[in-house]
Design a protein around this motif. Structure first.
Motif, PDB file in Angstrom:
ATOM      1  N   VAL A 192      -4.341   6.180 -15.610  1.00  0.00           N
ATOM      2  CA  VAL A 192      -5.045   5.605 -16.760  1.00  0.00           C
ATOM      3  C   VAL A 192      -5.681   6.741 -17.537  1.00  0.00           C
ATOM      4  O   VAL A 192      -5.789   7.872 -17.047  1.00  0.00           O
ATOM      5  CB  VAL A 192      -6.123   4.595 -16.317  1.00  0.00           C
ATOM      6  N   VAL A 193      -6.124   6.459 -18.751  1.00  0.00           N
ATOM      7  CA  VAL A 193      -6.688   7.502 -19.605  1.00  0.00           C
ATOM      8  C   VAL A 193      -8.026   8.000 -19.071  1.00  0.00           C
ATOM      9  O   VAL A 193      -8.427   9.133 -19.332  1.00  0.00           O
ATOM     10  CB  VAL A 193      -6.835   6.981 -21.053  1.00  0.00           C
ATOM     11  N   ASP A 194      -8.725   7.171 -18.305  1.00  0.00           N
ATOM     12  CA  ASP A 194     -10.002   7.557 -17.720  1.00  0.00           C
ATOM     13  C   ASP A 194      -9.752   8.389 -16.465  1.00  0.00           C
ATOM     14  O   ASP A 194      -9.369   7.862 -15.423  1.00  0.00           O
ATOM     15  CB  ASP A 194     -10.819   6.303 -17.386  1.00  0.00           C
ATOM     16  N   ALA A 195     -10.016   9.687 -16.551  1.00  0.00           N
ATOM     17  CA  ALA A 195      -9.734  10.590 -15.436  1.00  0.00           C
ATOM     18  C   ALA A 195     -10.781  10.516 -14.337  1.00  0.00           C
ATOM     19  O   ALA A 195     -10.627  11.163 -13.293  1.00  0.00           O
ATOM     20  CB  ALA A 195      -9.643  12.023 -15.945  1.00  0.00           C
ATOM     21  N   THR A 196     -11.842   9.743 -14.527  1.00  0.00           N
ATOM     22  CA  THR A 196     -12.895   9.662 -13.517  1.00  0.00           C
ATOM     23  C   THR A 196     -12.625   8.572 -12.482  1.00  0.00           C
ATOM     24  O   THR A 196     -13.383   8.436 -11.528  1.00  0.00           O
ATOM     25  CB  THR A 196     -14.265   9.383 -14.163  1.00  0.00           C
ATOM     26  N   ARG A 197     -11.586   7.768 -12.669  1.00  0.00           N
ATOM     27  CA  ARG A 197     -11.275   6.705 -11.716  1.00  0.00           C
ATOM     28  C   ARG A 197      -9.803   6.723 -11.338  1.00  0.00           C
ATOM     29  O   ARG A 197      -8.977   7.325 -12.042  1.00  0.00           O
ATOM     30  CB  ARG A 197     -11.631   5.321 -12.306  1.00  0.00           C
ATOM     31  N   SER A 198      -9.471   6.042 -10.238  1.00  0.00           N
ATOM     32  CA  SER A 198      -8.084   5.938  -9.806  1.00  0.00           C
ATOM     33  C   SER A 198      -7.733   4.472  -9.610  1.00  0.00           C
ATOM     34  O   SER A 198      -8.579   3.662  -9.210  1.00  0.00           O
ATOM     35  CB  SER A 198      -7.857   6.713  -8.500  1.00  0.00           C
ATOM     36  N   PHE A 199      -6.475   4.140  -9.900  1.00  0.00           N
ATOM     37  CA  PHE A 199      -5.981   2.771  -9.775  1.00  0.00           C
ATOM     38  C   PHE A 199      -4.616   2.790  -9.111  1.00  0.00           C
ATOM     39  O   PHE A 199      -3.921   3.816  -9.102  1.00  0.00           O
ATOM     40  CB  PHE A 199      -5.859   2.100 -11.154  1.00  0.00           C
ATOM     41  N   GLY A 200      -4.232   1.648  -8.568  1.00  0.00           N
ATOM     42  CA  GLY A 200      -2.932   1.564  -7.943  1.00  0.00           C
ATOM     43  C   GLY A 200      -2.387   0.151  -7.950  1.00  0.00           C
ATOM     44  O   GLY A 200      -3.131  -0.818  -8.137  1.00  0.00           O
ATOM     45  N   ARG A 201      -1.084   0.057  -7.746  1.00  0.00           N
ATOM     46  CA  ARG A 201      -0.410  -1.234  -7.601  1.00  0.00           C
ATOM     47  C   ARG A 201      -0.004  -1.378  -6.141  1.00  0.00           C
ATOM     48  O   ARG A 201       0.507  -0.434  -5.532  1.00  0.00           O
ATOM     49  CB  ARG A 201       0.825  -1.298  -8.488  1.00  0.00           C
ATOM     50  N   VAL A 202      -0.247  -2.546  -5.582  1.00  0.00           N
ATOM     51  CA  VAL A 202       0.150  -2.804  -4.203  1.00  0.00           C
ATOM     52  C   VAL A 202       1.090  -3.998  -4.177  1.00  0.00           C
ATOM     53  O   VAL A 202       0.870  -4.993  -4.867  1.00  0.00           O
ATOM     54  CB  VAL A 202      -1.076  -3.061  -3.295  1.00  0.00           C
ATOM     55  N   ALA A 203       2.166  -3.856  -3.441  1.00  0.00           N
ATOM     56  CA  ALA A 203       3.132  -4.938  -3.282  1.00  0.00           C
ATOM     57  C   ALA A 203       3.420  -5.122  -1.803  1.00  0.00           C
ATOM     58  O   ALA A 203       3.561  -4.144  -1.057  1.00  0.00           O
ATOM     59  CB  ALA A 203       4.424  -4.625  -4.033  1.00  0.00           C
ATOM     60  N   ALA A 204       3.474  -6.367  -1.373  1.00  0.00           N
ATOM     61  CA  ALA A 204       3.796  -6.703   0.010  1.00  0.00           C
ATOM     62  C   ALA A 204       5.055  -7.563   0.015  1.00  0.00           C
ATOM     63  O   ALA A 204       5.092  -8.621  -0.615  1.00  0.00           O
ATOM     64  CB  ALA A 204       2.641  -7.455   0.664  1.00  0.00           C
ATOM     65  N   ASP A 205       6.066  -7.071   0.694  1.00  0.00           N
ATOM     66  CA  ASP A 205       7.347  -7.784   0.765  1.00  0.00           C
ATOM     67  C   ASP A 205       7.579  -8.257   2.197  1.00  0.00           C
ATOM     68  O   ASP A 205       8.055  -7.494   3.051  1.00  0.00           O
ATOM     69  CB  ASP A 205       8.494  -6.876   0.324  1.00  0.00           C
ATOM     70  N   ASP A 206       7.222  -9.516   2.452  1.00  0.00           N
ATOM     71  CA  ASP A 206       7.396 -10.103   3.785  1.00  0.00           C
ATOM     72  C   ASP A 206       6.810  -9.206   4.875  1.00  0.00           C
ATOM     73  O   ASP A 206       7.478  -8.833   5.852  1.00  0.00           O
ATOM     74  CB  ASP A 206       8.880 -10.371   4.064  1.00  0.00           C
ATOM     75  N   VAL A 207       5.555  -8.853   4.680  1.00  0.00           N
ATOM     76  CA  VAL A 207       4.864  -8.011   5.660  1.00  0.00           C
ATOM     77  C   VAL A 207       4.463  -8.867   6.851  1.00  0.00           C
ATOM     78  O   VAL A 207       3.772  -9.883   6.698  1.00  0.00           O
ATOM     79  CB  VAL A 207       3.621  -7.358   5.032  1.00  0.00           C
ATOM     80  N   ALA A 208       4.886  -8.457   8.043  1.00  0.00           N
ATOM     81  CA  ALA A 208       4.575  -9.223   9.247  1.00  0.00           C
ATOM     82  C   ALA A 208       3.124  -8.994   9.660  1.00  0.00           C
ATOM     83  O   ALA A 208       2.671  -7.854   9.747  1.00  0.00           O
ATOM     84  CB  ALA A 208       5.512  -8.814  10.375  1.00  0.00           C
ATOM     85  N   LEU A 209       2.399 -10.105   9.881  1.00  0.00           N
ATOM     86  CA  LEU A 209       1.005 -10.038  10.293  1.00  0.00           C
ATOM     87  C   LEU A 209       0.848 -10.676  11.665  1.00  0.00           C
ATOM     88  O   LEU A 209       1.494 -11.678  11.971  1.00  0.00           O
ATOM     89  CB  LEU A 209       0.109 -10.804   9.313  1.00  0.00           C
ATOM     90  N   ASP A 210      -0.036 -10.090  12.473  1.00  0.00           N
ATOM     91  CA  ASP A 210      -0.403 -10.793  13.687  1.00  0.00           C
ATOM     92  C   ASP A 210      -1.509 -11.788  13.331  1.00  0.00           C
ATOM     93  O   ASP A 210      -2.218 -11.600  12.337  1.00  0.00           O
ATOM     94  CB  ASP A 210      -0.868  -9.817  14.759  1.00  0.00           C
ATOM     95  N   PRO A 211      -1.659 -12.859  14.089  1.00  0.00           N
ATOM     96  CA  PRO A 211      -2.626 -13.906  13.734  1.00  0.00           C
ATOM     97  C   PRO A 211      -4.038 -13.392  13.538  1.00  0.00           C
ATOM     98  O   PRO A 211      -4.807 -13.939  12.740  1.00  0.00           O
ATOM     99  CB  PRO A 211      -2.542 -14.880  14.915  1.00  0.00           C
ATOM    100  N   GLN A 212      -4.427 -12.322  14.226  1.00  0.00           N
ATOM    101  CA  GLN A 212      -5.786 -11.803  14.116  1.00  0.00           C
ATOM    102  C   GLN A 212      -6.012 -11.037  12.816  1.00  0.00           C
ATOM    103  O   GLN A 212      -7.150 -10.707  12.481  1.00  0.00           O
ATOM    104  CB  GLN A 212      -6.098 -10.864  15.304  1.00  0.00           C
ATOM    105  N   SER A 213      -4.937 -10.776  12.063  1.00  0.00           N
ATOM    106  CA  SER A 213      -5.071 -10.011  10.829  1.00  0.00           C
ATOM    107  C   SER A 213      -5.386 -10.880   9.620  1.00  0.00           C
ATOM    108  O   SER A 213      -5.695 -10.354   8.550  1.00  0.00           O
ATOM    109  CB  SER A 213      -3.785  -9.212  10.557  1.00  0.00           C
ATOM    110  N   PHE A 214      -5.263 -12.196   9.745  1.00  0.00           N
ATOM    111  CA  PHE A 214      -5.640 -13.083   8.647  1.00  0.00           C
ATOM    112  C   PHE A 214      -6.955 -13.757   9.011  1.00  0.00           C
ATOM    113  O   PHE A 214      -7.026 -14.539   9.963  1.00  0.00           O
ATOM    114  CB  PHE A 214      -4.567 -14.135   8.384  1.00  0.00           C
ATOM    115  N   LEU A 215      -7.987 -13.441   8.253  1.00  0.00           N
ATOM    116  CA  LEU A 215      -9.325 -13.936   8.543  1.00  0.00           C
ATOM    117  C   LEU A 215      -9.737 -14.936   7.474  1.00  0.00           C
ATOM    118  O   LEU A 215      -9.838 -14.581   6.292  1.00  0.00           O
ATOM    119  CB  LEU A 215     -10.324 -12.765   8.567  1.00  0.00           C
ATOM    120  N   PRO A 216      -9.954 -16.193   7.828  1.00  0.00           N
ATOM    121  CA  PRO A 216     -10.329 -17.203   6.828  1.00  0.00           C
ATOM    122  C   PRO A 216     -11.743 -16.970   6.311  1.00  0.00           C
ATOM    123  O   PRO A 216     -12.592 -16.391   6.997  1.00  0.00           O
ATOM    124  CB  PRO A 216     -10.231 -18.524   7.598  1.00  0.00           C
TER     125      PRO A 216
END
Length: 370
Positions: A192-216
């Motif tokens: 981005v034009v603002d050099a004082t910060r950083s940004f990113g895009r994250v994509a998850a394609d059928d990422v396998a999770l164990d049941p303990q990794s999803f916290l309601p």
């Protein structure tokens, strides 16, 4: 902010200004923030934190904006720790909180900076407050798969833990806790034009999770909206700091810069311009304070007050930074003046987590509904 804590707040502001000032234009070291107690400021004593409130966090966020500092602290303190507090207590959540306080973990909530409340608000997105999760969980036999993506996630490249808001197949809302390097997770830095910060895009394609990794989420009303409001208010605090820094810099310059044998601050046009900046800054500060009070008291009007603070302060900071550049004259347009850093940061803040038009459109819809 409560007068009972005014002395503590003044001391916190002074220490923050000194710490950030030493870093200058370089990135603030994360261990230094952890040693100063910033990472545990809003975390309970049971996790070695200070058990403070978001009001104290807001002071630090304003000072970070005032210094235009390079640090992932806003993303961690506002959205990351905010997301962890909204979850049901369990060993995984507690471990991340302790590591965050110790400074060994940087949890970043995956909230896209371009995210805005969906049209229709509560009706269209029941239980979410108009904020729709962009990640979905699918049950496949014994396993759980996570899919989705988010753009312009603040400070994503610095994250050591990803907190991904997601909706399960049965409609349950929660947070998927991921490692940035997990199989199927793709992170792309977005310049981005603002050099004082950083940004990113994250994509998850059928990422396998164990049941303990999803916290309601815990039994909290509109948790996603609360998280979004925290992120938006954090940006408003940053913009407030930018505006304050630009007023101070402009007044100081007007006192020493002479034209026609007298300081330019003695000219009526310059006086009026500085007075206009002060008026806008005062209004912005009152709106941010009202939003912080509403958030601290879990007011049903929190989203409305945050929208007002974010929309006005975001625009005001851009106008003030632009006016500061103009009042500095030719030197204001040079790289050495540093004003460009504040103008770019203010311009980016204006669009993060909803533009002024987005927030005003939502405010108008609320008034039409009532």
């Amino acid at each position: 902010m409560s007068e009972n804590f005014s002395e503590f707040h003044d001391e916190l502001r002074t220490v923050a200004r000194d710490l950030l000032g030493k870093a200058g234009e370089t990135a603030v070291e994360w261990p230094a923030l952890a040693r100063a107690g910033w990472t545990g400021l809003e975390v309970g004593a049971g996790f070695d934190g200070a058990a403070a409130t978001f009001t104290e966090i807001a002071i630090l966020l304003e000072e970070i904006g005032r210094a235009a500092a390079r640090t992932p602290y806003p993303a961690v303190a506002a959205a990351g720790i905010g997301a962890l507090h909204l979850l049901e207590p369990n060993s995984r959540r507690d471990a991340v909180l302790r590591e965050t306080v110790a400074g060994t973990a940087l949890p970043v909530a995956v909230l896209g900076g371009d995210m805005v409340p969906a049209a229709g608000g509560e009706t269209a997105c029941a239980g979410t407050g108009g904020i729709v999760p962009t990640f979905e969980l699918v049950q496949t036999g014994p396993g759980i798969l996570l899919s989705g993506s988010a753009e312009y996630v603040l400070d994503l490249p610095a994250a050591t833990v990803l907190l991904v808001p997601a909706r399960a197949a049965d409609g349950t809302l929660g947070i998927a806790v991921l490692e940035p390097g997990a199989p199927g997770v793709r992170i792309t830095e977005q310049p981005v034009v603002d050099a004082t910060r950083s940004f990113g895009r994250v994509a998850a394609d059928d990422v396998a999770l164990d049941p303990q990794s999803f916290l309601p989420f815990a039994a909290t009303d509109r948790p996603l909206r609360h998280l979004y409001d925290r992120a938006a208010l954090a940006v408003a605090c940053d913009s407030l700091g930018i505006a304050a820094a630009m007023l101070d810099a402009t007044v100081d310059y007007a006192r020493v810069r002479e034209q026609f044998g007298r300081p330019i601050g003695s000219f009526q046009a310059v006086k009026h311009a500085c007075a206009d900046i002060l008026v806008e800054l005062t209004i912005a500060r009152q709106l941010v304070a009202a939003a912080l009070t509403a958030m601290a008291g879990t007011s049903p009007d929190t989203s409305r007050t945050v929208a007002m603070a974010k929309s006005f302060t975001g625009e005001a900071a851009v106008r003030i930074a632009g006016k500061a550049m103009q009042l500095h004259g030719g030197i204001g347009y040079t790289w050495e003046s540093g004003i460009h850093r504040y103008l770019k940061r203010a311009t980016l803040n204006r669009s993060l987590y909803g533009s002024p038009a987005d927030h005003r459109r939502e405010l108008a819809q609320r008034y039409r509904d009532h």
